[in-house]
Write a protein that holds these residues in place. Structure first.
Motif, PDB file in Angstrom:
ATOM      1  N   MET A   1       0.841  -1.199   0.000  1.00  0.00           N
ATOM      2  CA  MET A   1       0.000   0.000   0.000  1.00  0.00           C
ATOM      3  C   MET A   1       0.878   1.252   0.000  1.00  0.00           C
ATOM      4  SD  MET A   1      -2.960   1.150   2.706  1.00  0.00           S
ATOM      5  CE  MET A   1      -3.990  -0.232   2.229  1.00  0.00           C
ATOM      6  N   ALA A   2       0.489   2.224  -0.767  1.00  0.00           N
ATOM      7  CA  ALA A   2       1.276   3.449  -0.874  1.00  0.00           C
ATOM      8  C   ALA A   2       1.296   4.212   0.441  1.00  0.00           C
ATOM      9  CB  ALA A   2       0.724   4.332  -1.987  1.00  0.00           C
ATOM     10  N   GLN A   3       2.426   4.823   0.737  1.00  0.00           N
ATOM     11  CA  GLN A   3       2.546   5.690   1.903  1.00  0.00           C
ATOM     12  C   GLN A   3       2.137   7.106   1.513  1.00  0.00           C
ATOM     13  OE1 GLN A   3       6.817   4.744   2.805  1.00  0.00           O
ATOM     14  NE2 GLN A   3       6.028   4.526   4.872  1.00  0.00           N
ATOM     15  N   TRP A   4       1.222   7.681   2.285  1.00  0.00           N
ATOM     16  CA  TRP A   4       0.817   9.070   2.068  1.00  0.00           C
ATOM     17  C   TRP A   4       1.495   9.904   3.142  1.00  0.00           C
ATOM     18  CZ3 TRP A   4      -2.931  10.982  -1.526  1.00  0.00           C
ATOM     19  CH2 TRP A   4      -3.427  10.006  -2.391  1.00  0.00           C
ATOM     20  N   LEU A   5       2.478  10.700   2.742  1.00  0.00           N
ATOM     21  CA  LEU A   5       3.258  11.467   3.701  1.00  0.00           C
ATOM     22  C   LEU A   5       2.648  12.848   3.896  1.00  0.00           C
ATOM     23  CD1 LEU A   5       5.235   9.163   2.863  1.00  0.00           C
ATOM     24  CD2 LEU A   5       7.096  10.797   3.260  1.00  0.00           C
ATOM     25  N   THR A   6       2.517  13.239   5.148  1.00  0.00           N
ATOM     26  CA  THR A   6       2.078  14.590   5.477  1.00  0.00           C
ATOM     27  C   THR A   6       3.193  15.577   5.138  1.00  0.00           C
ATOM     28  OG1 THR A   6       2.985  14.504   7.707  1.00  0.00           O
ATOM     29  CG2 THR A   6       0.736  13.645   7.386  1.00  0.00           C
ATOM     30  N   PRO A   7       2.905  16.876   5.159  1.00  0.00           N
ATOM     31  CA  PRO A   7       3.996  17.837   4.954  1.00  0.00           C
ATOM     32  C   PRO A   7       5.145  17.633   5.934  1.00  0.00           C
ATOM     33  CG  PRO A   7       1.891  18.933   4.721  1.00  0.00           C
ATOM     34  CD  PRO A   7       1.584  17.528   5.169  1.00  0.00           C
TER      35      PRO A   7
END
Length: 302
Positions: A1-7
């Motif tokens: 699953m793709a990692q969604w990085l915060t700012p």
């Protein structure tokens, strides 16, 4: 699953010295392919940028918007994402925060250029334009060069105060500059990162200056007076980030300079100069999808 990085997570994955090293490594990699970016004008006067890039293992597409007057709406001028894929399987592996990547990779490119070319790296550092790029360049030059003093020039006193407070929180000495032209005589490191809607600097930099000019990234944008650019071409060294600058470097194009004849950062990485330049160095940065690919590679390593 793709990692969604915060700012914040994106920033933590891209420390400036490591990102500058990743950019240098990318410029040595023959598998890197970066097509021309697509710029789609938007109805409100902004632009949508589509910037793909790939190497042997990683592919990215950067999708961002640039809306110059978004500050009046309380919004960031740059918004969007960098989507990262596995180049072998095609799987999406991560989504990085686009504005954070843009801020940090732009400053890391300037840092790499300064490491290669700056006659002096001790400062003081003059930052003209106290927005997002002013902040990122302050952090990058502190982390990568160890500067200890910064001078800030901005049309917005509030923005200048905010950047100086940030500098002091990092342990730097900081002062506000009313006349950026006069400050050039005292600062061997200069970053111009204004909105580039009009000329901001009309004086000549010092003979031992390194200038990173990042604000103007279209033919119509400008920060530096044409006569100063022509003087730098005659007395110093002009370098552009990539060949895309041939049609994007507004400061140099409006000065009538043959940008295509100038060396790129990649040229200097692959063929380092035997010694530091004797005169002032003017590094013109316009942006390139390869810098975002380097950021994706850096984030993957970490």
């Amino acid at each position: 699953m793709a990692q969604w990085l915060t700012p914040q997570q994106t920033a933590e994955a891209l420390p400036y010295p490591a990102l500058a090293n990743a950019i240098e490594s990318l410029l040595r990699d023959p598998t890197v392919v970066v097509p021309a970016r697509t710029v789609q004008p938007l109805a409100g006067g902004g632009s949508l940028f589509v910037m793909p890039a790939a190497d042997a293992t990683v592919a990215i597409t950067k999708l961002i918007t640039f809306i110059p007057d978004n500050a009046t709406r309380g919004l960031s001028a740059i918004q969007g994402d960098v989507v990262v894929f596995d180049a072998i399987t095609g799987e999406r592996t991560a989504v990085l925060d686009g504005p954070t990547v843009t801020a940090r990779r732009t400053a890391a490119v300037s840092l790499l250029a300064a490491r290669l070319l700056a006659p002096r790296t001790d400062g003081p550092l003059l930052i003209v334009g106290a927005g997002v790029q002013g902040r990122s360049h302050l952090e990058a030059f502190l982390a990568g060069l160890g500067v200890q003093e910064v001078w800030v020039a901005s049309r917005s006193a509030a923005s200048a105060d905010a950047l100086m407070q940030h500098a002091r929180s990092l342990g730097l000495r900081a002062q506000h500059v009313v006349d950026a032209d006069a400050a050039l005589a005292h600062c061997p490191l200069v970053v111009s990162c204004t909105s580039a809607q009009e000329i901001a600097l009309r004086a000549r930099p010092r003979a031992d200056a390194f200038v990173a000019a990042v604000g103007a990234f279209t033919p119509r944008m400008v920060e530096w007076a044409p006569e100063v650019c022509r003087w730098l071409a005659a007395e110093g060294l002009l370098v552009v980030d990539t060949r895309d600058a041939d049609h994007e470097a507004g400061d140099l194009l409006q000065a009538g300079i043959d940008v295509h004849a100038l060396a790129t950062l990649g040229d200097l990485v692959r063929h380092p100069p035997a010694q530091r330049p004797a005169g002032p160095v003017f590094f013109k940065s316009c942006g390139w999808g390869g810098w975002d690919l380097a950021a994706a590679r850096c984030a993957r390593q970490r």
